[in-house]
Motif scaffolding. Structure first.
Motif, PDB file in Angstrom:
ATOM      1  N   ALA A  19       0.839  -1.197   0.000  1.00 52.26           N
ATOM      2  CA  ALA A  19       0.000   0.000   0.000  1.00 52.26           C
ATOM      3  C   ALA A  19       0.873   1.245   0.000  1.00 52.26           C
ATOM      4  O   ALA A  19       0.627   2.195  -0.744  1.00 52.26           O
ATOM      5  N   ALA A  20       1.927   1.219   0.824  1.00 50.59           N
ATOM      6  CA  ALA A  20       2.817   2.378   0.907  1.00 50.59           C
ATOM      7  C   ALA A  20       3.537   2.595  -0.422  1.00 50.59           C
ATOM      8  O   ALA A  20       3.643   3.713  -0.916  1.00 50.59           O
ATOM      9  N   ALA A  21       4.026   1.499  -1.011  1.00 54.91           N
ATOM     10  CA  ALA A  21       4.740   1.598  -2.285  1.00 54.91           C
ATOM     11  C   ALA A  21       3.807   2.096  -3.378  1.00 54.91           C
ATOM     12  O   ALA A  21       4.196   2.907  -4.224  1.00 54.91           O
ATOM     13  N   ASN A  22       2.564   1.603  -3.343  1.00 57.44           N
ATOM     14  CA  ASN A  22       1.588   2.052  -4.339  1.00 57.44           C
ATOM     15  C   ASN A  22       1.283   3.529  -4.195  1.00 57.44           C
ATOM     16  O   ASN A  22       1.170   4.240  -5.187  1.00 57.44           O
ATOM     17  N   GLU A  23       1.165   3.964  -2.952  1.00 58.84           N
ATOM     18  CA  GLU A  23       0.863   5.387  -2.718  1.00 58.84           C
ATOM     19  C   GLU A  23       2.000   6.251  -3.241  1.00 58.84           C
ATOM     20  O   GLU A  23       1.781   7.273  -3.880  1.00 58.84           O
ATOM     21  N   ARG A  24       3.226   5.793  -2.987  1.00 57.35           N
ATOM     22  CA  ARG A  24       4.410   6.520  -3.479  1.00 57.35           C
ATOM     23  C   ARG A  24       4.393   6.638  -4.997  1.00 57.35           C
ATOM     24  O   ARG A  24       4.614   7.708  -5.548  1.00 57.35           O
ATOM     25  N   LEU A  25       4.134   5.482  -5.625  1.00 55.72           N
ATOM     26  CA  LEU A  25       4.092   5.458  -7.089  1.00 55.72           C
ATOM     27  C   LEU A  25       2.999   6.369  -7.628  1.00 55.72           C
ATOM     28  O   LEU A  25       3.199   7.110  -8.588  1.00 55.72           O
ATOM     29  N   PHE A  26       1.854   6.282  -6.969  1.00 57.51           N
ATOM     30  CA  PHE A  26       0.718   7.117  -7.362  1.00 57.51           C
ATOM     31  C   PHE A  26       1.112   8.580  -7.281  1.00 57.51           C
ATOM     32  O   PHE A  26       0.937   9.357  -8.236  1.00 57.51           O
ATOM     33  N   ILE A  27       1.680   8.975  -6.136  1.00 58.22           N
ATOM     34  CA  ILE A  27       2.035  10.388  -5.950  1.00 58.22           C
ATOM     35  C   ILE A  27       3.100  10.824  -6.952  1.00 58.22           C
ATOM     36  O   ILE A  27       3.021  11.904  -7.529  1.00 58.22           O
ATOM     37  N   GLU A  28       4.076   9.929  -7.181  1.00 54.93           N
ATOM     38  CA  GLU A  28       5.132  10.268  -8.136  1.00 54.93           C
ATOM     39  C   GLU A  28       4.561  10.564  -9.529  1.00 54.93           C
ATOM     40  O   GLU A  28       4.897  11.567 -10.152  1.00 54.93           O
ATOM     41  N   ASN A  29       3.662   9.684  -9.973  1.00 60.14           N
ATOM     42  CA  ASN A  29       3.012   9.891 -11.274  1.00 60.14           C
ATOM     43  C   ASN A  29       2.206  11.166 -11.311  1.00 60.14           C
ATOM     44  O   ASN A  29       2.276  11.943 -12.256  1.00 60.14           O
ATOM     45  N   GLU A  30       1.415  11.333 -10.244  1.00 58.10           N
ATOM     46  CA  GLU A  30       0.514  12.483 -10.198  1.00 58.10           C
ATOM     47  C   GLU A  30       1.276  13.798 -10.082  1.00 58.10           C
ATOM     48  O   GLU A  30       0.803  14.833 -10.537  1.00 58.10           O
ATOM     49  N   LEU A  31       2.473  13.736  -9.463  1.00 53.39           N
ATOM     50  CA  LEU A  31       3.305  14.945  -9.365  1.00 53.39           C
ATOM     51  C   LEU A  31       3.665  15.454 -10.760  1.00 53.39           C
ATOM     52  O   LEU A  31       3.594  16.654 -11.037  1.00 53.39           O
ATOM     53  N   ARG A  32       4.068  14.522 -11.615  1.00 50.87           N
ATOM     54  CA  ARG A  32       4.452  14.911 -12.986  1.00 50.87           C
ATOM     55  C   ARG A  32       3.271  15.536 -13.719  1.00 50.87           C
ATOM     56  O   ARG A  32       3.411  16.561 -14.379  1.00 50.87           O
ATOM     57  N   ILE A  33       2.109  14.903 -13.566  1.00 48.55           N
ATOM     58  CA  ILE A  33       0.912  15.424 -14.223  1.00 48.55           C
ATOM     59  C   ILE A  33       0.539  16.790 -13.620  1.00 48.55           C
ATOM     60  O   ILE A  33       0.255  17.749 -14.326  1.00 48.55           O
ATOM     61  N   GLY A  34       0.602  16.835 -12.289  1.00 50.73           N
ATOM     62  CA  GLY A  34       0.221  18.064 -11.582  1.00 50.73           C
ATOM     63  C   GLY A  34       1.061  19.259 -11.985  1.00 50.73           C
ATOM     64  O   GLY A  34       0.562  20.385 -12.077  1.00 50.73           O
ATOM     65  N   LEU A  35       2.347  18.994 -12.210  1.00 55.10           N
ATOM     66  CA  LEU A  35       3.235  20.073 -12.644  1.00 55.10           C
ATOM     67  C   LEU A  35       2.798  20.613 -14.003  1.00 55.10           C
ATOM     68  O   LEU A  35       2.742  21.820 -14.223  1.00 55.10           O
ATOM     69  N   LYS A  36       2.485  19.674 -14.908  1.00 50.13           N
ATOM     70  CA  LYS A  36       2.067  20.065 -16.258  1.00 50.13           C
ATOM     71  C   LYS A  36       0.731  20.794 -16.220  1.00 50.13           C
ATOM     72  O   LYS A  36       0.512  21.754 -16.935  1.00 50.13           O
ATOM     73  N   GLU A  37      -0.173  20.283 -15.365  1.00 55.45           N
ATOM     74  CA  GLU A  37      -1.547  20.818 -15.388  1.00 55.45           C
ATOM     75  C   GLU A  37      -1.769  21.928 -14.371  1.00 55.45           C
ATOM     76  O   GLU A  37      -2.906  22.296 -14.099  1.00 55.45           O
ATOM     77  N   LYS A  38      -0.685  22.421 -13.812  1.00 54.67           N
ATOM     78  CA  LYS A  38      -0.770  23.577 -12.908  1.00 54.67           C
ATOM     79  C   LYS A  38      -1.724  23.361 -11.736  1.00 54.67           C
ATOM     80  O   LYS A  38      -2.589  24.172 -11.463  1.00 54.67           O
ATOM     81  N   GLN A  39      -1.538  22.227 -11.055  1.00 57.57           N
ATOM     82  CA  GLN A  39      -2.367  21.947  -9.879  1.00 57.57           C
ATOM     83  C   GLN A  39      -1.769  22.550  -8.609  1.00 57.57           C
ATOM     84  O   GLN A  39      -2.340  22.440  -7.539  1.00 57.57           O
ATOM     85  N   PHE A  40      -0.597  23.163  -8.733  1.00 57.71           N
ATOM     86  CA  PHE A  40       0.084  23.698  -7.550  1.00 57.71           C
ATOM     87  C   PHE A  40      -0.177  25.192  -7.396  1.00 57.71           C
ATOM     88  O   PHE A  40      -0.359  25.901  -8.377  1.00 57.71           O
ATOM     89  N   VAL A  41      -0.210  25.613  -6.142  1.00 56.38           N
ATOM     90  CA  VAL A  41      -0.377  27.028  -5.822  1.00 56.38           C
ATOM     91  C   VAL A  41       0.586  27.339  -4.684  1.00 56.38           C
ATOM     92  O   VAL A  41       0.813  26.489  -3.823  1.00 56.38           O
ATOM     93  N   VAL A  42       1.157  28.526  -4.689  1.00 55.80           N
ATOM     94  CA  VAL A  42       1.973  28.931  -3.549  1.00 55.80           C
ATOM     95  C   VAL A  42       1.106  29.765  -2.608  1.00 55.80           C
ATOM     96  O   VAL A  42       0.461  30.721  -3.044  1.00 55.80           O
ATOM     97  N   TYR A  43       1.052  29.335  -1.361  1.00 60.96           N
ATOM     98  CA  TYR A  43       0.387  30.123  -0.323  1.00 60.96           C
ATOM     99  C   TYR A  43       1.453  30.908   0.433  1.00 60.96           C
ATOM    100  O   TYR A  43       2.638  30.563   0.383  1.00 60.96           O
ATOM    101  N   TYR A  44       0.999  31.930   1.123  1.00 62.09           N
ATOM    102  CA  TYR A  44       1.941  32.788   1.836  1.00 62.09           C
ATOM    103  C   TYR A  44       1.479  32.972   3.271  1.00 62.09           C
ATOM    104  O   TYR A  44       0.316  33.275   3.517  1.00 62.09           O
ATOM    105  N   GLN A  45       2.400  32.732   4.208  1.00 65.32           N
ATOM    106  CA  GLN A  45       2.067  32.961   5.622  1.00 65.32           C
ATOM    107  C   GLN A  45       2.856  34.161   6.129  1.00 65.32           C
ATOM    108  O   GLN A  45       4.083  34.200   6.011  1.00 65.32           O
ATOM    109  N   PRO A  46       2.150  35.153   6.699  1.00 64.56           N
ATOM    110  CA  PRO A  46       2.851  36.370   7.112  1.00 64.56           C
ATOM    111  C   PRO A  46       3.764  36.157   8.309  1.00 64.56           C
ATOM    112  O   PRO A  46       3.488  35.345   9.192  1.00 64.56           O
ATOM    113  N   GLN A  47       4.844  36.901   8.316  1.00 64.29           N
ATOM    114  CA  GLN A  47       5.720  37.034   9.473  1.00 64.29           C
ATOM    115  C   GLN A  47       5.495  38.469   9.943  1.00 64.29           C
ATOM    116  O   GLN A  47       5.688  39.414   9.193  1.00 64.29           O
ATOM    117  N   VAL A  48       5.042  38.577  11.193  1.00 65.57           N
ATOM    118  CA  VAL A  48       4.521  39.852  11.675  1.00 65.57           C
ATOM    119  C   VAL A  48       5.405  40.392  12.796  1.00 65.57           C
ATOM    120  O   VAL A  48       5.885  39.613  13.634  1.00 65.57           O
TER     121      VAL A  48
END
Ligand code: C2E
Ligand code: MG
Ligand code: MG
Ligand code: MG
Length: 286
Positions: A19-48
């Motif tokens: 299960a762990a190995a499958n999850e890793r593989l799944f995430i690895e594949n999806e990371l490549r797709i996610g990069l191409k399809e712009k699924q990532f966003v940068v959030y910002y946390q303030p330092q006050v």
């Protein structure tokens, strides 16, 4: 169940291993797709600055909104991105986004620092300095606005190489923070040899203030040591007014944590300013 035990636990059942190995593989594949399809966003946390409620900077924190899995937290995908090397491309994208964000803030007259987390692989990469240098020129960001966050373990491997890399980064005008400070195993004598600018006190020391007197002693000692070494100090994971006041009383004024704000999307900045005003008023009247 594997999740509840944490990622450092060994699993003795082949089913779980699979299960762990499958999850890793799944995430690895999806990371490549996610990069191409712009699924990532940068959030910002303030330092006050807790004295003035002014934002002095933001930490850039990567978010992944997967079309079917929903939000996947960084702790789950960053280690896999690191292991597969995808972190270099992902990290470059975070750097680019952060530079552009800093430029948009500067255009509004906001001189905020942007702290960006570097992975071990990125830091070791010999092309990091060139990449950054090009990015700085192209985006027009002021290099002194950029802070790179490294962890102690990234510096302790090959100390000489780390020192050289840090000097080259600093020659660009960038500042260096040690993230999660106190949780690694850097010795204090080494700390003096590294050209670093900022210590970020790890959340684990802050979270049980004011109940845990040990943590309070450690936190106060880190702040005092930072002052002696002429380093700035930022506290992470500040969730309560008591924690903020303890830090203030011990001369740590720059704080980051849910007390002020969670990491937010850029479009939420107006709400943040409103909340900081409200907090300033309520702290005065309380
Ligand atoms: P970090 O750099 O130590 O970031 C601080 C983490 O603490 C963030 O978790 C933030 O959301 C969380 N945090 C901040 N204030 C509070 C608080 O008051 N209470 C609590 N409970 N948590 C707080 P996040 O965003 O899940 O990120 C986890 C880690 O993933 C980061 O730890 C960093 O090591 C890594 N990471 C995130 N973005 C990037 C990135 O772009 N590149 C790399 N290499 N690593 C990243
Ligand atoms: Mg960080
Ligand atoms: Mg941290
Ligand atoms: Mg951390």
């Amino acid at each position: 169940e594997a999740k509840a035990k944490g990622r450092n636990t060994f699993h003795f059942y082949s089913q779980e291993l699979n299960a762990a190995a499958n999850e890793r593989l799944f995430i690895e594949n999806e990371l490549r797709i996610g990069l191409k399809e712009k699924q990532f966003v940068v959030y910002y946390q303030p330092q006050v600055d807790s004295r003035t409620h002014q934002v002095v900077g933001y930490e850039a924190l990567l978010r992944w909104f997967h079309p079917t899995e929903g939000a996947i937290p960084p702790d789950k995908f960053i280690p896999i991105a690191e292991a597969t090397g995808l972190i270099v491309e992902l990290g470059e994208w975070v750097l680019q986004e952060s530079c552009d964000f800093a430029v948009r803030l500067a255009e509004q007259g906001l001189e905020n620092n942007i702290s960006i987390n570097l992975s071990a692989r990125q830091f070791k990469d010999s092309s990091l300095v060139t990449t950054l240098s090009k990015m700085i020129i192209k985006s027009g960001v002021s290099a002194k606005r950029l802070h790179l966050e490294l962890t102690e373990s990234m510096l302790m491997g090959n100390v000489e190489a780390a020192i050289t890399q840090l000097h080259e980064l600093k020659a660009l005008g960038i500042s260096i923070s040690i993230d999660d400070f106190g949780t690694g195993y850097s010795s204090l004598s080494y700390l003096k040899r590294f050209p670093v600018d900022i210590l970020k006190i790890d959340r684990s020391f802050v979270k049980d203030i004011p109940e845990d007197t040990n943590d309070m002693e450690i936190t106060a000692a880190i702040i005092a040591m930072a002052q002696k070494l002429k380093l700035d100090v930022v506290a992470e994971g500040v969730e309560t007014i008591e924690q903020m006041q303890f830090l203030q009383n011990n001369n740590c004024f720059i704080v980051q944590g849910y007390y002020f704000s969670k990491p937010i999307a850029e479009h939420e900045l107006p709400n943040l300013y409103e909340r900081l005003n409200e907090l300033a008023n309520s702290e005065v009247t309380s």
